[in-house]
Design an enzyme around this catalytic site. Structure first.
Site, mmCIF file in Angstrom:
data_model
loop_
_atom_site.group_PDB
_atom_site.id
_atom_site.type_symbol
_atom_site.label_atom_id
_atom_site.label_comp_id
_atom_site.label_asym_id
_atom_site.label_seq_id
_atom_site.Cartn_x
_atom_site.Cartn_y
_atom_site.Cartn_z
ATOM 1 N N ASP A 242 30.792 -21.797 44.945
ATOM 2 C CA ASP A 242 32.121 -21.431 44.454
ATOM 3 C C ASP A 242 33.203 -21.751 45.500
ATOM 4 O O ASP A 242 32.908 -22.227 46.596
ATOM 5 C CB ASP A 242 32.109 -19.947 44.064
ATOM 6 C CG ASP A 242 32.917 -19.683 42.809
ATOM 7 O OD1 ASP A 242 33.858 -20.445 42.535
ATOM 8 O OD2 ASP A 242 32.614 -18.697 42.109
ATOM 9 N N TRP A 289 36.358 -25.939 40.344
ATOM 10 C CA TRP A 289 37.452 -25.690 39.384
ATOM 11 C C TRP A 289 38.360 -26.915 39.156
ATOM 12 O O TRP A 289 39.555 -26.769 38.893
ATOM 13 C CB TRP A 289 38.332 -24.517 39.846
ATOM 14 C CG TRP A 289 37.614 -23.348 40.421
ATOM 15 C CD1 TRP A 289 36.372 -22.875 40.074
ATOM 16 C CD2 TRP A 289 38.079 -22.470 41.452
ATOM 17 N NE1 TRP A 289 36.056 -21.763 40.819
ATOM 18 C CE2 TRP A 289 37.090 -21.495 41.666
ATOM 19 C CE3 TRP A 289 39.258 -22.415 42.206
ATOM 20 C CZ2 TRP A 289 37.215 -20.477 42.614
ATOM 21 C CZ3 TRP A 289 39.393 -21.404 43.146
ATOM 22 C CH2 TRP A 289 38.384 -20.450 43.340
ATOM 23 N N GLY A 290 37.822 -28.103 39.299
ATOM 24 C CA GLY A 290 38.631 -29.297 39.053
ATOM 25 C C GLY A 290 39.625 -29.623 40.153
ATOM 26 O O GLY A 290 40.476 -30.491 39.979
ATOM 27 N N ALA A 292 41.027 -30.984 43.929
ATOM 28 C CA ALA A 292 40.829 -32.086 44.870
ATOM 29 C C ALA A 292 40.261 -33.345 44.188
ATOM 30 O O ALA A 292 39.552 -34.125 44.810
ATOM 31 C CB ALA A 292 39.911 -31.660 46.027
ATOM 32 N N ASP A 310 37.215 -20.577 35.129
ATOM 33 C CA ASP A 310 36.086 -20.003 34.403
ATOM 34 C C ASP A 310 36.255 -20.123 32.892
ATOM 35 O O ASP A 310 37.347 -19.995 32.358
ATOM 36 C CB ASP A 310 35.924 -18.528 34.766
ATOM 37 C CG ASP A 310 35.272 -18.367 36.132
ATOM 38 O OD1 ASP A 310 34.949 -19.395 36.771
ATOM 39 O OD2 ASP A 310 35.083 -17.219 36.558
#
Ligand SMILES: *[C@@H]1O[C@H](CO)[C@@H](O)[C@H](O)[C@H]1NC(C)=O
Ligand SMILES: *[C@@H]1O[C@H](CO)[C@@H](O)[C@H](O)[C@H]1NC(C)=O
Ligand SMILES: *[C@@H]1O[C@H](CO)[C@@H](O)[C@H](O)[C@H]1NC(C)=O
Ligand SMILES: *[C@@H]1O[C@H](CO)[C@@H](O)[C@H](O)[C@H]1NC(C)=O
Ligand SMILES: *[C@@H]1O[C@H](CO)[C@@H](O)[C@H](O)[C@H]1NC(C)=O
Length: 490
Positions: A242, A289-290, A292, A310
């Site tokens: 995470d 989480w998409g 970089a 999420d």
């Protein structure tokens, strides 16, 4: 043996046998054939996989055979460096836009080992069902249900623990090892792993590329080598990593020309390198989480990368993440998958039609499929969705790594019409995004790989033949429902 000698041997190898259609023909540490028989072109999918795909393009063959020779003969770091300047020579059968960046200089530079994660992960994860209220009993119940409900037989493998499994008070003061919470896992994690393995399943665990996890448990930033070794010693098979609690000096602080050099990429690569150093193959899921532009470098670090925050059990989450994946669909292939996040089937108040579309699109776009509910509460209809043989076979095709992609001109968000190849032939997937009346027609000549003739239409949901049709075929789908069809020449 010198580097030149290795190249020479490899070139000699080209003279003899050639790889067959759909076979692997290159990739890091690939030692087999690097040239394809006639009618096939050795095509770059990613650094770990070159494949003989149908085609005859001379220019493609020239550039790809160069790349594949290099990829199959150089060592890890030189591959990484040498491909940077020549990425423009790489071809892809489908992509026109994928200018892949490569992670070259910033330490560390080790890459995934190609030992695990060729196909999208199938399994279960504890988070959507139990959040922080997880323990050994609940985990083993889920594992036993995966067997008794026929999910293991359908191909589901991973039983993944999410956040809140470790001792929140910190690491072992002398070894710095991460510790399990013995109230939740009284027998320790190696014991859990051995029980999961004895069921023929694999165990996943969770950590974070920051100082603490999202729920405030110890993070792995700075402890990557210790944690990877600990996970390996416990018998862990999968890591979800995470992105919470990143210290300011590790934030991405400018617009990187190459996001593979961003601080995020380095944080994730540190753990990837530590995992690659273990004798145990551990699949690596980047829960980033998409951020970089992870799709541009994710496959050089792990096997899947989250592209959103999420998931939620809502139609708006399902449609928005499909749309997001469609925009970067060319980055998904063997060993590297955009992850649309865990399944919400069984949660919230999704309709059965919406749950069908949720599953069908995760399979068609080849996202990992990690069930996220109390399995004992699933209805027969829901179990039939997640055990659908033909959709799972499309997801898990050993010969075709690319997902289905939109075709035609999309008039909706997300698009409604998709097509993709499997080892059985050409498939069309349609989702009904609206609640307004329209007619959905598959015009065969508009589908990539099909023509204007007669075709046999086979329904993937029911596993039955619909019939043979000339030119086109129309169907009716309820609001938010979806279908998938295998379409083969009559
Ligand atoms: C392996 O990579 C290192 C670092 O780039 C390089 O110095 C070495 O020559 C390479 N070895 C081979 C066999 O390519
Ligand atoms: C390639 O093979 C070498 C030697 O077997 C190994 O040390 C290295 O880790 C492998 N590289 C990858 C990316 O698997
Ligand atoms: C896990 O939680 C359930 C439900 O609260 C409880 O019945 C069970 O005993 C717990 N197991 C462990 C190992 O704590
Ligand atoms: C960004 O962060 C890195 C690592 O902390 C630092 O070395 C670099 O100077 C920073 N760059 C900018 C433009 O602030
Ligand atoms: C999509 O669903 C709506 C509402 O149920 C229905 O009116 C429409 O005909 C459906 N579209 C197709 C192509 O079946």
């Amino acid at each position: 043996m010198s580097f030149k000698a290795i190249i020479a041997l490899s070139v000699l190898g080209l003279v003899g046998a050639q790889q067959t259609l759909w076979g692997q023909c290159g990739g890091i540490n690939w030692t087999g054939q690097t040239s394809c028989g006639s009618g096939a072109v050795c095509t770059y999918l990613n650094d770990w996989y070159y494949q003989c795909l149908p085609g005859t393009s001379t220019s493609s063959r020239t550039s790809t055979s160069t790349s594949s020779t290099r990829a199959s003969t150089s060592n890890t770091s030189s591959t990484r460096v040498s491909t940077t300047s020549t990425s423009s020579t790489r071809v892809s059968t489908t992509s026109t836009t994928s200018t892949r960046v490569s992670t070259t200089t910033s330490s560390p530079s080790s890459t995934p080992t190609g030992r695990v994660g060729k196909l999208p992960a199938l399994g279960w994860n504890s988070w959507n069902a139990y959040r922080c209220d997880i323990n050994e009993t609940k985990l083993l119940n889920a594992a036993n249900q995966m067997v008794s409900l026929g999910l293991k037989a359908a191909g589901y493998q991973y039983v993944n623990i999410d956040d809140c499994w470790s001792n929140i008070n910190g690491r072992d003061p002398s070894t710095q090892q991460i510790l399990p919470d013995l109230n939740k896992f009284p027998n320790g994690m190696a014991s859990v792993a051995s029980k999961i393995h004895s069921l023929g399943l694999l165990l996943g665990i969770y950590s974070d590329a920051g100082t603490k996890t999202c729920s405030g448990y110890p993070g792995s930033l700075g402890y990557e080598a210790i944690d990877a070794a600990t996970f390996s010693s416990w018998g862990i098979d999968y890591l979800k990593y995470d992105n919470c609690n990143v210290p300011s000096e590790w934030q991405d602080n400018w617009t990187y020309p190459d996001w593979g050099q961003s601080n995020s990429a380095i944080r994730y690569r540190q753990m990837g390198t530590a995992l690659a150093a273990q004798s145990r193959p551990i699949q690596y899921s980047l829960c980033i989480w998409g951020a970089a532009q992870v799709w541009t470098w994710g496959a050089s670090v792990g096997q899947s990368w989250r592209i959103s925050g999420d998931s939620a059990p809502t139609w708006s989450y399902i449609t928005s993440v499909i749309d997001r994946n469609v925009a970067i669909i060319d980055y998904t292939n063997f060993y590297g998958r955009s992850d649309m996040d865990m399944m919400e089937i069984g949660n919230g108040d999704l309709t059965l039609a919406e749950e069908r579309t949720h599953f069908l699109m995760w399979a068609a776009l080849k996202s990992p499929i990690l069930l996220g509910t109390d399995l004992s509460l699933l209805s027969t209809d829901q179990l039939n969705i997640i055990k659908n043989k033909e959709l799972l076979a499309f997801s898990q095709d050993e010969l075709v790594g690319a997902p289905a992609k939109p075709y035609g001109t999309a008039t909706t968000t997300p698009p409604e019409y998709y097509s993709g190849k499997s080892s059985k032939g050409v498939h069309v997937f349609i989702m009904n995004t609206s609640s307004s009346t329209s007619t959905k027609t598959i015009t065969f000549a508009n589908v990539p790989g099909l023509g204007s003739g007669s075709y046999k239409v086979h329904d993937m949901w029911t596993g039955t033949d619909v019939g043979t049709f000339s030119g086109s075929w129309s169907t009716s789908l309820g609001s938010h429902d979806s279908g998938g069809w295998l379409i083969t020449p009559a």
